[in-house]
Structures are given as C-alpha cells and as structure tokens.
Design a protein around this motif. Structure first.
Motif, PDB file in Angstrom:
ATOM      1  N   TYR A   1      -4.645   5.827   3.036  1.00  0.00           N
ATOM      2  CA  TYR A   1      -4.743   4.398   2.707  1.00  0.00           C
ATOM      3  C   TYR A   1      -3.959   3.533   3.692  1.00  0.00           C
ATOM      4  CZ  TYR A   1      -7.132   4.922  -1.803  1.00  0.00           C
ATOM      5  OH  TYR A   1      -8.059   5.158  -2.785  1.00  0.00           O
TER       6      TYR A   1
ATOM      7  N   TYR B   1      -5.501   3.223  -6.099  1.00  0.00           N
ATOM      8  CA  TYR B   1      -4.831   4.513  -6.268  1.00  0.00           C
ATOM      9  C   TYR B   1      -5.141   5.152  -7.627  1.00  0.00           C
ATOM     10  CZ  TYR B   1      -1.733   4.336  -2.160  1.00  0.00           C
ATOM     11  OH  TYR B   1      -1.229   4.353  -0.891  1.00  0.00           O
TER      12      TYR B   1
ATOM     13  N   TRP C   1      -4.635   9.241 -10.021  1.00  0.00           N
ATOM     14  CA  TRP C   1      -3.584  10.227  -9.738  1.00  0.00           C
ATOM     15  C   TRP C   1      -3.259  11.090 -10.956  1.00  0.00           C
ATOM     16  CZ3 TRP C   1       0.419   9.313 -13.056  1.00  0.00           C
ATOM     17  CH2 TRP C   1       0.604   8.006 -13.527  1.00  0.00           C
TER      18      TRP C   1
ATOM     19  N   TRP D   1       0.833  -1.210   0.000  1.00  0.00           N
ATOM     20  CA  TRP D   1       0.000   0.000   0.000  1.00  0.00           C
ATOM     21  C   TRP D   1       0.867   1.258   0.000  1.00  0.00           C
ATOM     22  CZ3 TRP D   1      -4.857   0.458  -1.304  1.00  0.00           C
ATOM     23  CH2 TRP D   1      -5.729  -0.624  -1.152  1.00  0.00           C
ATOM     24  N   ALA D   2       1.928   1.267   0.827  1.00  0.00           N
ATOM     25  CA  ALA D   2       2.815   2.433   0.866  1.00  0.00           C
ATOM     26  C   ALA D   2       3.581   2.579  -0.453  1.00  0.00           C
ATOM     27  CB  ALA D   2       3.788   2.304   2.035  1.00  0.00           C
TER      28      ALA D   2
ATOM     29  N   SER E   1       2.586   6.043  -7.359  1.00  0.00           N
ATOM     30  CA  SER E   1       1.622   7.022  -7.881  1.00  0.00           C
ATOM     31  C   SER E   1       2.209   8.427  -7.854  1.00  0.00           C
ATOM     32  CB  SER E   1       0.326   6.969  -7.061  1.00  0.00           C
ATOM     33  OG  SER E   1      -0.273   5.704  -7.145  1.00  0.00           O
ATOM     34  N   THR E   2       2.927   8.748  -6.763  1.00  0.00           N
ATOM     35  CA  THR E   2       3.567  10.061  -6.670  1.00  0.00           C
ATOM     36  C   THR E   2       4.641  10.220  -7.740  1.00  0.00           C
ATOM     37  OG1 THR E   2       3.180  10.059  -4.279  1.00  0.00           O
ATOM     38  CG2 THR E   2       4.780  11.644  -5.129  1.00  0.00           C
TER      39      THR E   2
ATOM     40  N   SER F   1      -2.223   8.682   0.056  1.00  0.00           N
ATOM     41  CA  SER F   1      -1.303   7.616   0.465  1.00  0.00           C
ATOM     42  C   SER F   1      -1.321   7.427   1.980  1.00  0.00           C
ATOM     43  CB  SER F   1       0.120   7.934  -0.007  1.00  0.00           C
ATOM     44  OG  SER F   1       0.172   8.104  -1.401  1.00  0.00           O
TER      45      SER F   1
ATOM     46  N   CYS G   1       2.645   1.580  -3.417  1.00  0.00           N
ATOM     47  CA  CYS G   1       1.715   2.064  -4.443  1.00  0.00           C
ATOM     48  C   CYS G   1       1.569   3.576  -4.376  1.00  0.00           C
ATOM     49  CB  CYS G   1       0.349   1.391  -4.291  1.00  0.00           C
ATOM     50  SG  CYS G   1       0.315  -0.344  -4.780  1.00  0.00           S
ATOM     51  N   GLY G   2       1.572   4.106  -3.146  1.00  0.00           N
ATOM     52  CA  GLY G   2       1.517   5.559  -2.996  1.00  0.00           C
ATOM     53  C   GLY G   2       2.753   6.235  -3.554  1.00  0.00           C
TER      54      GLY G   2
END
Length: 490
Positions: free
Chosen positions: A271, A236, A239, A73-74, A80-81, A268, A76-77
């Motif tokens: 989530y 996500y 974005w 999950w982290a 995405s960033t 992020s 993926c953030g």
C-alpha cells in the motif's frame, strides 16, 4: 415405503446418523481444509480490494498533503498489525470460528455477542459484499462504454451476477472457494508489483518534485485525521478474516499467527509503495481529480498496455468479494449455531460440507443492498460501529487475562498492545462524531440496539409459540437444500 430402522435400537436414523452412513469418514462439521497458503491468500486477498486502486484520494482529501497521506497509510498498516496480533492470541486461545462473535461471547456474554452478530450479519458483511461487487461491475462494464459512464442498470445487473456466482462457488466447495481466492490474490499482487516497479523506475529517473515540501498544507484537524484513518482502514479491512474461519484452518496454533505475520506486513508495504508510485507521476490535485487513480496511472506510465490495470482491478475486486462472502457465511453460521439466528442458518450441506444456508442468506442480503445508489454513504456511517466492536474485542482480551486465566495461550502478546487497540478504537469511533455530529450516527446506534427487541423474546425468553410456524419452514428448507445440523463443537 416402510422406514428403515436402526438394527440396534429400532429408531429411525436422524439427520446426523444419515450423514455418517453416507460419509463414514467425515463428521457433520466444517472440515479443516484451509492451509497456511490459503490463509495468507484470504488475508491478503480480502484486504486488497478496490480501495488501493480506486480511492487513495479519500485519504489525501482529509490529510491535505503527500507526507501526512503516506504517514496515514503506514500508520493504518501498523494499527492493522496491532489488532491482528491481539486477534492471534484470541484465535489460538478460543479456537472456535466466528472471530469477534466468539471472543465477545467468552469475554462479555451473549448480549454483546448477539448485538455484534445482529449488526455484522445483517448490515456490515452483506453491504460490504454488495459494495465490492458494485466496484467489480463498474470496471467490468467500463470497456464496453468508452468515454462515458456505464448505465446504472448494467452495473447493477453485473453486480448481481457477481454476487450470485461467488455465492454459488462458496456453496459448492471450500476447496474451490480457496482456489478462486488464491488465484485472484496472485493476480492482484502481480498488478501491484507492476505499479510499484514502474513507479520506482520513475522515481529513480528523478521524478521527485511531488515529494518536496510534502508536509506543507497538511491538515491538523482532530476530526479530519480520524476520517483519513477511516478511509485508510477501509482499504486495510480484512486483517481479521482468518479468525472467522478458525475451525477450518489446518493447525491453527501455528498457521493463524504465521499467516497474520506474513499477510499484513506484505499488504502494508504494498500500500505504501503503491501510493509512492502514484505521487511520483501525479500531483495531489491530479490524484484528487481522478475517478480511478490506478487507471490514470496506467494511462500515463504503462501505455500502450495500460488496459491491464482496469482488467486487474476487476480481478482484484472479484477476489475480495469472494473472501468477503467466504467469511461472512461462517459468522452467520456460528451465530445460528449459538441460537442467535434462525436454526436453518446453522446447518451444513450434507454433500459438500459448506454452510450453504448462511452463505445464501448473506448473498440474498447483498443483492438487496446492491439496489440503492447510496449504499456507500450508509457504510461510512456504520464504520464507527465496526471499530466499536474491534475495541470491545481488544477489551475482552484484557478482561479474560483476569477472568479466564485457565484458558491456554499458545500466543501471548504484551497487554499494552490490547490497551493501545482499545484507545485507538475509541478515537476512531468518537473523533468523526465530535468533529461533525450528524443524525445518521444516532440512527446507526438505534439500529444496533434495536436488535434487543428480537433478543429478549426469541433468544433470552425462548418463546415457543413461533416454533409451530418456523419448524415446518425449517424442515422443508432442510430437505430442499440437503443440509443437516452440525455436530457439537467443543
């Protein structure tokens, strides 16, 4: 009745001139009405849909343990960033709407851009709209059928009503659509705040047993980790939505990168903390057995006000569907303006300055995709195509560093970011196919390239014989919907 003629040259005013006479202060283009706040709400509201409330178990299923699940999950953030920073440079360098379509057009030419618009406008955008609307319908109908699953016909009808209502809102006014997006984004952030705070309270009270040995039993499979990222990145997804509406964003050079830097880290953090709250209360087995993790969490922690969770899931999915519709219409509009879609899809409402034909087209396809029961299976197979285009877009950024040095770059990111984006996209495209090859991936690839069957005669060769059939239809639709061609966009 005698036609009124222009006093200077004696000709009948065209559609653009008529628009100017009715609205002398506005050009017949999409207006810049999206503020920084609305931009942040579009990113946050589109990203936070049903995924984080309904199916975090999909990530857990492929990672096998709490620790790897939270890391995915982290990660993926972060991914995405990373992608959004690449898009921030592209969006301030090429200030046309359309997102990936416009960037692929500049970087690789019309064929790649056409294949993107063909795949996204015909399958990915409307089917995503349909899936989100079906999630909305499922939770909107649930209170009326306690203890059992709502009938399929009820769910389908509610999803159709959701699609029609959101399409109507977006056709009516950009400001109204932005207000709806802002309102429902605030609502979903409110329920996330409730879940996070209550989870942290439980954690502070000593409910930490599910975090001991959190990496034990975690999956190390190359393919399953890729599938875990697929499911996480589905939550996500969104974005890149602000790049699709760059022409309607006020001060895009400032507001585009700023909205990205505010919106994506916010999502992020939300989530990861929401997942921490889930695992504070539920074991991995209980998460996997739950049909809706957030609802199960609400029953255990928020009783007797647990009813607010499914209510706010309904709000969340409705807002996400609104954001999906808003951006999908702009992509179809830009492709139509470039000649990659039928001409009527590039027209703008004379009264409301919205791309209403493109929005209606997207809504119509979404209604069609909401009929079959296995639409989510289709999207799982098409997800690799989405990441293939993300990787190509990042590659276009690298290519244009050498081929388009003349373009202004108000935002300039380290080129290593784009290289990492390309490499990660290749992994996400190839890993599930290598780990578990299936014919459906081949079918999806064949569909993507089947667009060339239409591209060669109608876009590249520009055959004329079809115009005698299409032009009368375009004229009647134009009169019916009161739409006009847009003015040229530089």
């Amino acid at each position: 009745m005698r036609k009124r003629r222009d006093s200077q040259n004696g000709c009948v005013p065209n559609d653009g001139q008529k628009a100017s006479m009715k609205h002398p202060l506005k050009a017949t283009v999409l207006q810049k009405e999206v503020s920084l706040l609305s931009g942040v709400c579009l990113i946050v509201g589109t990203m936070i849909g049903s995924g984080i409330f309904i199916s975090p178990k999909a990530v857990l299923l492929n990672t096998g343990a709490v620790g790897p699940c939270l890391l995915v999950w982290a990660s993926c953030g972060l991914l995405s960033t990373l992608g959004a920073l690449c898009y921030a440079e592209l969006g301030t360098m090429i200030t046309k709407s359309g997102g990936e379509y416009s960037y692929l057009m500049e970087g690789f030419g019309p064929v790649v851009a056409y294949l993107y618009s063909w795949t996204t406008a015909i399958v990915l955008k409307p089917s995503s709209f349909a899936i989100i609307s079906l999630s909305f319908a499922k939770y909107a109908a649930a209170p009326f059928y306690p203890g059992c699953t709502p009938p399929l016909i009820v769910t389908k009808c509610l999803a159709a009503a959701c699609i029609l209502l959101i399409t109507l809102v977006n056709c009516t006014s950009v400001r109204l659509a932005s207000f709806v997006q802002n309102f429902f984004t605030a609502a979903k952030l409110m329920i996330i705040f409730v879940i996070v705070v209550s989870g942290l309270v439980m954690l502070a009270q000593g409910h930490t047993e599910n975090f001991s040995n959190s990496f034990e039993g975690g999956s190390t499979s190359f393919g399953t980790i890729g599938l875990a990222f697929y499911n996480g990145l589905w939550a996500y997804d969104g974005w890149n939505q602000l790049n699709v509406i760059t022409e309607e964003l006020k001060n895009p050079y400032r507001n585009l990168p700023l909205a990205v830097l505010i919106g994506i880290p916010l999502v992020s953090v939300c989530y990861v903390l929401v997942n921490v709250s889930y695992f504070t209360v539920m074991t991995t087995t209980e998460v996997l057995q739950s049909s809706a993790v957030a609802v199960t969490y609400g029953h255990r922690v928020l009783h007797p006000v647990s009813w607010i969770v499914p209510l706010f899931v309904v709000f969340s999915t409705f807002g996400s569907a609104n954001g999906s519709c808003f951006t999908a219409g702009r992509l179809t509009y830009v492709a139509g303006r470039q000649g990659h879609m039928v001409k009527i899809l590039s027209y703008i409402s004379l009264r409301r300055y919205t791309p209403s034909p493109a929005l209606m087209f997207n809504g119509l396809l979404a209604l069609f995709y909401s009929i079959p029961a296995d639409i989510e299976v289709l999207i799982n197979y098409f997800s690799f195509a989405q990441w293939a285009f993300y990787g190509l877009t990042a590659l276009a950024l690298i290519v244009m560093r050498f081929t388009r040095k003349d373009l202004p770059r108000p935002v300039r990111i380290p080129i290593v970011f784009a290289v990492l984006m390309v490499l990660i996209s290749c992994y996400l495209v190839l890993a599930p196919i290598i780990d578990k090859p299936e014919m459906e991936y081949l079918y999806c690839t064949m569909f993507i390239f089947s667009g060339l069957v239409l591209y060669y005669p109608f876009v590249y060769r520009k055959v004329r014989w079809l115009n005698k059939y299409i032009d009368p239809i375009t004229m009647h639709l134009q009169l019916l919907m009161e739409v006009v061609p847009p003015e040229n966009v530089q």
